[in-house]
Design a protein around this motif. Structure first.
Motif, PDB file in Angstrom:
ATOM      1  N   PHE A  22       0.820  -1.202   0.000  1.00 22.93           N
ATOM      2  CA  PHE A  22       0.000   0.000   0.000  1.00 22.93           C
ATOM      3  C   PHE A  22       0.856   1.255   0.000  1.00 22.93           C
ATOM      4  O   PHE A  22       1.909   1.304   0.642  1.00 22.93           O
ATOM      5  CB  PHE A  22      -0.891   0.071   1.256  1.00 22.93           C
ATOM      6  CG  PHE A  22      -1.719  -1.145   1.494  1.00 22.93           C
ATOM      7  CD1 PHE A  22      -3.033  -1.200   1.073  1.00 22.93           C
ATOM      8  CD2 PHE A  22      -1.183  -2.246   2.151  1.00 22.93           C
ATOM      9  CE1 PHE A  22      -3.797  -2.332   1.290  1.00 22.93           C
ATOM     10  CE2 PHE A  22      -1.948  -3.372   2.377  1.00 22.93           C
ATOM     11  CZ  PHE A  22      -3.253  -3.425   1.937  1.00 22.93           C
ATOM     12  N   GLU A  23       0.347   2.282  -0.670  1.00 24.42           N
ATOM     13  CA  GLU A  23       0.848   3.641  -0.540  1.00 24.42           C
ATOM     14  C   GLU A  23      -0.353   4.507  -0.159  1.00 24.42           C
ATOM     15  O   GLU A  23      -1.365   4.524  -0.874  1.00 24.42           O
ATOM     16  CB  GLU A  23       1.462   4.136  -1.853  1.00 24.42           C
ATOM     17  CG  GLU A  23       2.695   3.376  -2.312  1.00 24.42           C
ATOM     18  CD  GLU A  23       3.922   3.675  -1.464  1.00 24.42           C
ATOM     19  OE1 GLU A  23       3.941   4.732  -0.787  1.00 24.42           O
ATOM     20  OE2 GLU A  23       4.854   2.840  -1.476  1.00 24.42           O
TER      21      GLU A  23
ATOM     22  N   ARG B 216      -4.175  -4.615  -8.919  1.00 24.46           N
ATOM     23  CA  ARG B 216      -3.914  -3.243  -8.482  1.00 24.46           C
ATOM     24  C   ARG B 216      -5.240  -2.535  -8.239  1.00 24.46           C
ATOM     25  O   ARG B 216      -6.150  -2.601  -9.072  1.00 24.46           O
ATOM     26  CB  ARG B 216      -3.106  -2.480  -9.534  1.00 24.46           C
ATOM     27  CG  ARG B 216      -2.932  -0.998  -9.191  1.00 24.46           C
ATOM     28  CD  ARG B 216      -2.027  -0.262 -10.149  1.00 24.46           C
ATOM     29  NE  ARG B 216      -1.965   1.157  -9.804  1.00 24.46           N
ATOM     30  CZ  ARG B 216      -0.893   1.916  -9.968  1.00 24.46           C
ATOM     31  NH1 ARG B 216       0.210   1.398 -10.468  1.00 24.46           N
ATOM     32  NH2 ARG B 216      -0.931   3.193  -9.629  1.00 24.46           N
ATOM     33  N   HIS B 217      -5.348  -1.855  -7.087  1.00 25.22           N
ATOM     34  CA  HIS B 217      -6.508  -1.035  -6.777  1.00 25.22           C
ATOM     35  C   HIS B 217      -6.053   0.411  -6.607  1.00 25.22           C
ATOM     36  O   HIS B 217      -5.111   0.686  -5.849  1.00 25.22           O
ATOM     37  CB  HIS B 217      -7.178  -1.484  -5.472  1.00 25.22           C
ATOM     38  CG  HIS B 217      -7.651  -2.903  -5.473  1.00 25.22           C
ATOM     39  ND1 HIS B 217      -8.670  -3.355  -6.279  1.00 25.22           N
ATOM     40  CD2 HIS B 217      -7.254  -3.976  -4.739  1.00 25.22           C
ATOM     41  CE1 HIS B 217      -8.881  -4.641  -6.046  1.00 25.22           C
ATOM     42  NE2 HIS B 217      -8.040  -5.041  -5.122  1.00 25.22           N
ATOM     43  N   ASP B 218      -6.697   1.323  -7.279  1.00 20.00           N
ATOM     44  CA  ASP B 218      -6.481   2.758  -7.087  1.00 20.00           C
ATOM     45  C   ASP B 218      -7.791   3.357  -6.579  1.00 20.00           C
ATOM     46  O   ASP B 218      -8.842   3.189  -7.228  1.00 20.00           O
ATOM     47  CB  ASP B 218      -6.069   3.438  -8.392  1.00 20.00           C
ATOM     48  CG  ASP B 218      -4.667   3.047  -8.822  1.00 20.00           C
ATOM     49  OD1 ASP B 218      -3.702   3.470  -8.165  1.00 20.00           O
ATOM     50  OD2 ASP B 218      -4.541   2.291  -9.806  1.00 20.00           O
TER      51      ASP B 218
ATOM     52  N   GLU C  25      -3.047   0.246  -3.929  1.00 23.17           N
ATOM     53  CA  GLU C  25      -2.899  -1.062  -3.280  1.00 23.17           C
ATOM     54  C   GLU C  25      -2.619  -2.128  -4.328  1.00 23.17           C
ATOM     55  O   GLU C  25      -3.270  -2.165  -5.377  1.00 23.17           O
ATOM     56  CB  GLU C  25      -4.179  -1.422  -2.523  1.00 23.17           C
ATOM     57  CG  GLU C  25      -4.212  -2.854  -2.001  1.00 23.17           C
ATOM     58  CD  GLU C  25      -5.538  -3.224  -1.345  1.00 23.17           C
ATOM     59  OE1 GLU C  25      -5.661  -4.374  -0.892  1.00 23.17           O
ATOM     60  OE2 GLU C  25      -6.443  -2.370  -1.305  1.00 23.17           O
ATOM     61  N   PHE C  26      -1.656  -2.985  -4.038  1.00 25.11           N
ATOM     62  CA  PHE C  26      -1.438  -4.202  -4.815  1.00 25.11           C
ATOM     63  C   PHE C  26      -1.832  -5.382  -3.938  1.00 25.11           C
ATOM     64  O   PHE C  26      -1.402  -5.474  -2.788  1.00 25.11           O
ATOM     65  CB  PHE C  26       0.017  -4.322  -5.264  1.00 25.11           C
ATOM     66  CG  PHE C  26       0.382  -3.368  -6.364  1.00 25.11           C
ATOM     67  CD1 PHE C  26       0.140  -3.702  -7.687  1.00 25.11           C
ATOM     68  CD2 PHE C  26       0.951  -2.142  -6.077  1.00 25.11           C
ATOM     69  CE1 PHE C  26       0.472  -2.825  -8.714  1.00 25.11           C
ATOM     70  CE2 PHE C  26       1.286  -1.255  -7.092  1.00 25.11           C
ATOM     71  CZ  PHE C  26       1.044  -1.597  -8.413  1.00 25.11           C
ATOM     72  N   HIS C  27      -2.637  -6.259  -4.490  1.00 29.12           N
ATOM     73  CA  HIS C  27      -3.253  -7.351  -3.748  1.00 29.12           C
ATOM     74  C   HIS C  27      -2.805  -8.669  -4.393  1.00 29.12           C
ATOM     75  O   HIS C  27      -3.017  -8.882  -5.587  1.00 29.12           O
ATOM     76  CB  HIS C  27      -4.775  -7.148  -3.841  1.00 29.12           C
ATOM     77  CG  HIS C  27      -5.615  -8.210  -3.233  1.00 29.12           C
ATOM     78  ND1 HIS C  27      -6.987  -8.101  -3.174  1.00 29.12           N
ATOM     79  CD2 HIS C  27      -5.322  -9.403  -2.675  1.00 29.12           C
ATOM     80  CE1 HIS C  27      -7.499  -9.178  -2.602  1.00 29.12           C
ATOM     81  NE2 HIS C  27      -6.501  -9.979  -2.305  1.00 29.12           N
TER      82      HIS C  27
ATOM     83  N   SER D   1       3.215   4.170   4.070  1.00 32.15           N
ATOM     84  CA  SER D   1       3.158   2.950   3.271  1.00 32.15           C
ATOM     85  C   SER D   1       3.148   1.746   4.196  1.00 32.15           C
ATOM     86  O   SER D   1       3.533   1.831   5.366  1.00 32.15           O
ATOM     87  CB  SER D   1       4.337   2.863   2.296  1.00 32.15           C
ATOM     88  OG  SER D   1       5.557   2.727   2.993  1.00 32.15           O
ATOM     89  N   PHE D   2       2.698   0.630   3.646  1.00 35.21           N
ATOM     90  CA  PHE D   2       2.578  -0.589   4.441  1.00 35.21           C
ATOM     91  C   PHE D   2       2.611  -1.763   3.479  1.00 35.21           C
ATOM     92  O   PHE D   2       2.093  -1.691   2.362  1.00 35.21           O
ATOM     93  CB  PHE D   2       1.261  -0.582   5.220  1.00 35.21           C
ATOM     94  CG  PHE D   2       1.006  -1.813   6.062  1.00 35.21           C
ATOM     95  CD1 PHE D   2       1.746  -2.044   7.210  1.00 35.21           C
ATOM     96  CD2 PHE D   2       0.009  -2.713   5.729  1.00 35.21           C
ATOM     97  CE1 PHE D   2       1.508  -3.165   7.996  1.00 35.21           C
ATOM     98  CE2 PHE D   2      -0.238  -3.828   6.506  1.00 35.21           C
ATOM     99  CZ  PHE D   2       0.517  -4.045   7.649  1.00 35.21           C
TER     100      PHE D   2
END
Length: 289
Positions: free
Chosen positions: A95-96, A132-134, A147-149, A241-242
């Motif tokens: 995550f950013e 990828r989620h924006d 987010e990358f899942h 970020s995480f």
């Protein structure tokens, strides 16, 4: 682990597919999550910032009951590729956090299949899907969250399959919290995220059909609890970020620990979860500002 993309070449046709979902950041899920994480009752006015990862309370899937498979997931196909393997797990995310979402916001999530990879593992074929989620706030051109899942698909467990040897977790955590993962906690989180996956609430299915020793604690719940540990220990810091990676399943009925260690420069926190036997179950890193 060898690359075997040629076995399911049609799955890579899903790369680049996207979908858009709109929602509103309403009060009720925030109030319910506060209670689930054992925070006191509090006012939640419009403009209240949403804590990191609580965006998972929104953009919930609303598949018709007739479209669900025997495991409680939606049947394969549609946005996600139709992977012909029965077990699906959330392996990790990155995550950013660019700007906070707030109660009252109208929001939009654009999801895209970023990659599909097929590999041969020790227990058979594995399919990795990266999404990828924006997430955008209405009126803002830049995304609030990227987010990358990471999803991994594998076949049902077979007699004789050997799981990877467990890794001992660190025991020197300056920050620690113990969690009792009972079936009520798992039910509440499943309800909050509209997660029908039966391994989290149907004990007979989890143990008899998928061969687990108990109910499986949601990986997203553990990651939410890890980032919540940062909020409790460093309440004046913001998380930029995480990232987290699931290492080993956690099951209900036994306590597990949330652990954290702040770096000397105060910029990052190493985080990890361990089960009651001391085995590492999740590792994560948060960057602070």
């Amino acid at each position: 682990m060898s690359d075997t993309n040629s076995q399911f070449p049609h799955l890579r046709e899903w790369i680049g597919q996207s979908e858009t979902v709109v929602d509103e950041i309403t009060r009720a899920p925030v109030r319910a999550m506060n209670a689930t994480l054992d925070y006191p009752e509090q006012e939640i006015p419009v403009g209240t910032p949403l804590p990191p990862l609580w965006h998972w309370l929104y953009f919930l899937p609303a598949h018709r009951q007739s479209d669900l498979g025997p495991d409680g997931h939606a049947r394969r196909g549609g946005f996600l590729p139709p992977v012909p393997l029965q077990r699906r797990m959330w392996a990790g995310s990155q995550f950013e956090f660019h700007a906070p979402l707030q109660v009252g916001d109208s929001v939009r999530r654009v999801s895209t299949i970023d990659d599909v990879t097929v590999k041969e593992g020790r227990t058979g074929i594995l399919v990795f899907v990266k999404v990828r989620h924006d997430i955008f706030r209405e009126g803002y051109a830049e995304s609030a969250i990227t987010e990358f899942h990471d999803l991994v698909y594998r076949d049902v467990k077979r007699p004789g399959d050997v799981e990877p040897a467990p890794t001992a977790a660190r025991t020197d955590a300056p920050w620690q919290r113990i969690v009792e993962p009972d079936d009520v906690l798992l039910f509440r989180y499943s309800a909050l995220t509209f997660n029908g996956h039966r391994i989290h609430y149907d004990r007979d299915y989890a143990t008899k059909e998928e061969g687990y020793p108990g109910l499986v604690v949601h990986g997203p719940l553990i990651s939410t609890l890890l980032i919540d540990l940062v909020r409790r220990q460093a309440p004046d810091r913001e998380i930029a970020s995480f990232k987290f990676k699931a290492v080993r399943p956690t099951f209900d009925g036994k306590p597990f620990s949330l652990n954290g260690a702040l770096s000397e420069d105060g910029r990052t926190v190493e985080l990890w979860a361990a089960d009651h036997e001391g085995w590492l179950t999740m590792q994560a890193t948060a960057t602070l500002i």
